[in-house]
Design an enzyme around this catalytic site. Structure first.
Site, PDB file in Angstrom:
ATOM      1  N   TYR A  21      -9.193 -11.011  -7.677  1.00  9.79           N
ATOM      2  CA  TYR A  21      -8.272 -11.015  -8.807  1.00  9.79           C
ATOM      3  C   TYR A  21      -8.184 -12.320  -9.508  1.00  9.79           C
ATOM      4  CZ  TYR A  21      -6.127  -7.490  -5.913  1.00  9.79           C
ATOM      5  OH  TYR A  21      -5.867  -6.439  -5.135  1.00  9.79           O
TER       6      TYR A  21
ATOM      7  N   HIS B 164      -4.196  -9.325   3.671  1.00 13.03           N
ATOM      8  CA  HIS B 164      -5.656  -9.394   3.737  1.00 13.03           C
ATOM      9  C   HIS B 164      -6.065 -10.303   4.884  1.00 13.03           C
ATOM     10  CE1 HIS B 164      -6.216  -8.369  -0.822  1.00 13.03           C
ATOM     11  NE2 HIS B 164      -6.070  -7.293  -0.071  1.00 13.03           N
TER      12      HIS B 164
ATOM     13  N   HIS C 276      -2.089   2.053  -5.919  1.00  8.74           N
ATOM     14  CA  HIS C 276      -2.805   0.803  -5.652  1.00  8.74           C
ATOM     15  C   HIS C 276      -2.879  -0.079  -6.893  1.00  8.74           C
ATOM     16  CE1 HIS C 276      -4.613  -0.585  -1.970  1.00  8.74           C
ATOM     17  NE2 HIS C 276      -5.552  -1.217  -2.648  1.00  8.74           N
TER      18      HIS C 276
ATOM     19  N   ARG D  72       0.865  -1.175   0.000  1.00 11.30           N
ATOM     20  CA  ARG D  72       0.000   0.000   0.000  1.00 11.30           C
ATOM     21  C   ARG D  72       0.901   1.225   0.000  1.00 11.30           C
ATOM     22  NH1 ARG D  72      -2.149  -3.502   4.100  1.00 11.30           N
ATOM     23  NH2 ARG D  72      -4.207  -4.329   3.520  1.00 11.30           N
TER      24      ARG D  72
ATOM     25  N   LYS E 143      -2.290  -2.290   7.836  1.00 13.51           N
ATOM     26  CA  LYS E 143      -3.511  -1.806   8.483  1.00 13.51           C
ATOM     27  C   LYS E 143      -3.635  -2.400   9.884  1.00 13.51           C
ATOM     28  CE  LYS E 143      -6.490  -0.725   4.540  1.00 13.51           C
ATOM     29  NZ  LYS E 143      -7.757  -1.048   3.850  1.00 13.51           N
TER      30      LYS E 143
ATOM     31  N   ARG F 257      -0.266  -2.595  -6.711  1.00 10.34           N
ATOM     32  CA  ARG F 257      -0.608  -3.644  -5.747  1.00 10.34           C
ATOM     33  C   ARG F 257      -1.541  -4.671  -6.387  1.00 10.34           C
ATOM     34  NH1 ARG F 257      -1.201  -4.758  -0.156  1.00 10.34           N
ATOM     35  NH2 ARG F 257      -3.325  -5.179   0.540  1.00 10.34           N
TER      36      ARG F 257
END
Length: 299
Positions: A280, A271, A245, A149, A173, A248
């Protein structure tokens, strides 16, 4: 039960027990505030312990009428569920009125990606004769090579680079750390930037451990990275609207297309849920390194 007291307790729970970032806590509390506004608008004001499932369904209809898109509604429902889960866990309630509350169905949008050729063109367009050229080239290599990120990139620390074993550690995060393998191209350009260019910069106090610095010796802003990428896209005539992004997404897409294990990609992207990666896992780090070496174009 008082809304504001319950909200204060929920805030502490999110910060201390869930270890969420300040931005995430604010988002949860903002969503709860919408429910409070709805509860206060009723002829007989609702309290946290008098709210029932039919009230929550009425609340969802209310925010829908305000024009909120399904993804925003789904996020609010997630926040409300987390609030009632907290009250239940804290023994302030003996039932959860949100348990059967359903989120609107979301259509899953595939993110834009770049081809390997596009990425090569963008990197080749960087003017290495300029002072910032090597830094910018290294940033793109790391963005794409590790799937970072933009915040993780600008806050990357020298002390978290393990280039001898080809890994970097990032703070993602919720202040969660993760180790990511980095390919030979990323290692090569990080060494060039750190050893040949960055050493000649004057570095501001407190920024000594930050990898990427501006000409004043301070860490870069997120906005700079966005603008730099936009400028490269214009320079190469790329018609897509791209951002940090996009690299990414391209990282994840190219690995999966190359046959990489979905759980490995989930681990490297940071994630929490594999369903996020599916548009994806805790695997041993040698396996993750092998995935990068075998499947990533930059290796």
């Amino acid at each position: 039960m008082d809304w504001q007291r319950a909200k204060k307790g929920f805030s502490s729970y999110l910060k201390i027990e869930k270890s969420l970032s300040g931005n995430s806590v604010e988002a949860y509390l903002g969503d709860l505030e919408k429910l409070i506004q709805f509860a206060d608008s009723k002829p007989v004001k609702l309290k946290p312990d008098t709210v029932e499932l039919n009230h929550l369904r009425e609340f969802i209809m209310w925010i829908n009428e305000l024009g909120m898109i399904p993804s925003s509604q789904a996020r609010i429902i997630s926040g409300i569920k987390a609030f009632y889960k907290y009250l239940l866990m804290d023994n302030q309630l003996n039932y959860d009125p949100s348990e059967l509350l359903e989120a609107p169905r979301l259509s899953r949008k595939l993110p834009d990606t770049l081809s390997v050729v596009d990425i090569d063109k963008l990197i080749d367009a960087i003017d290495l004769s300029k002072p910032e050229g090597m830094r910018n080239k290294t940033m793109i290599e790391v963005l794409y090579g590790c799937g970072l990120r933009v915040t993780e990139l600008v806050n990357l620390r020298i002390s978290n680079l393990y280039l001898d074993v080809e890994f970097i550690k990032v703070l993602g995060k919720g202040d969660k750390e993760r180790l990511i393998p980095i390919g030979s191209q990323g290692v090569k350009f990080l060494k060039l930037w750190l050893n040949e260019v960055r050493t000649h910069n004057t570095i501001q106090s407190g920024e000594e451990d930050i990898v990427f610095l501006n000409r004043r010796g301070k860490r870069l802003s997120r906005v700079y990275v966005f603008l730099m990428i936009k400028e490269l896209a214009e320079k190469t005539g790329l018609k897509k609207s791209i951002s940090p992004h996009t690299f990414r997404h391209s990282f994840a897409t190219h690995l999966i297309e190359g046959g990489a294990d979905l759980r490995a990609v989930q681990e490297m992207l940071g994630h929490e849920s594999i369903t996020t990666t599916e548009i994806y896992t805790h695997l041993d780090k040698e396996y993750l390194k092998g995935v990068i070496i075998e499947h990533h174009p930059r290796s």
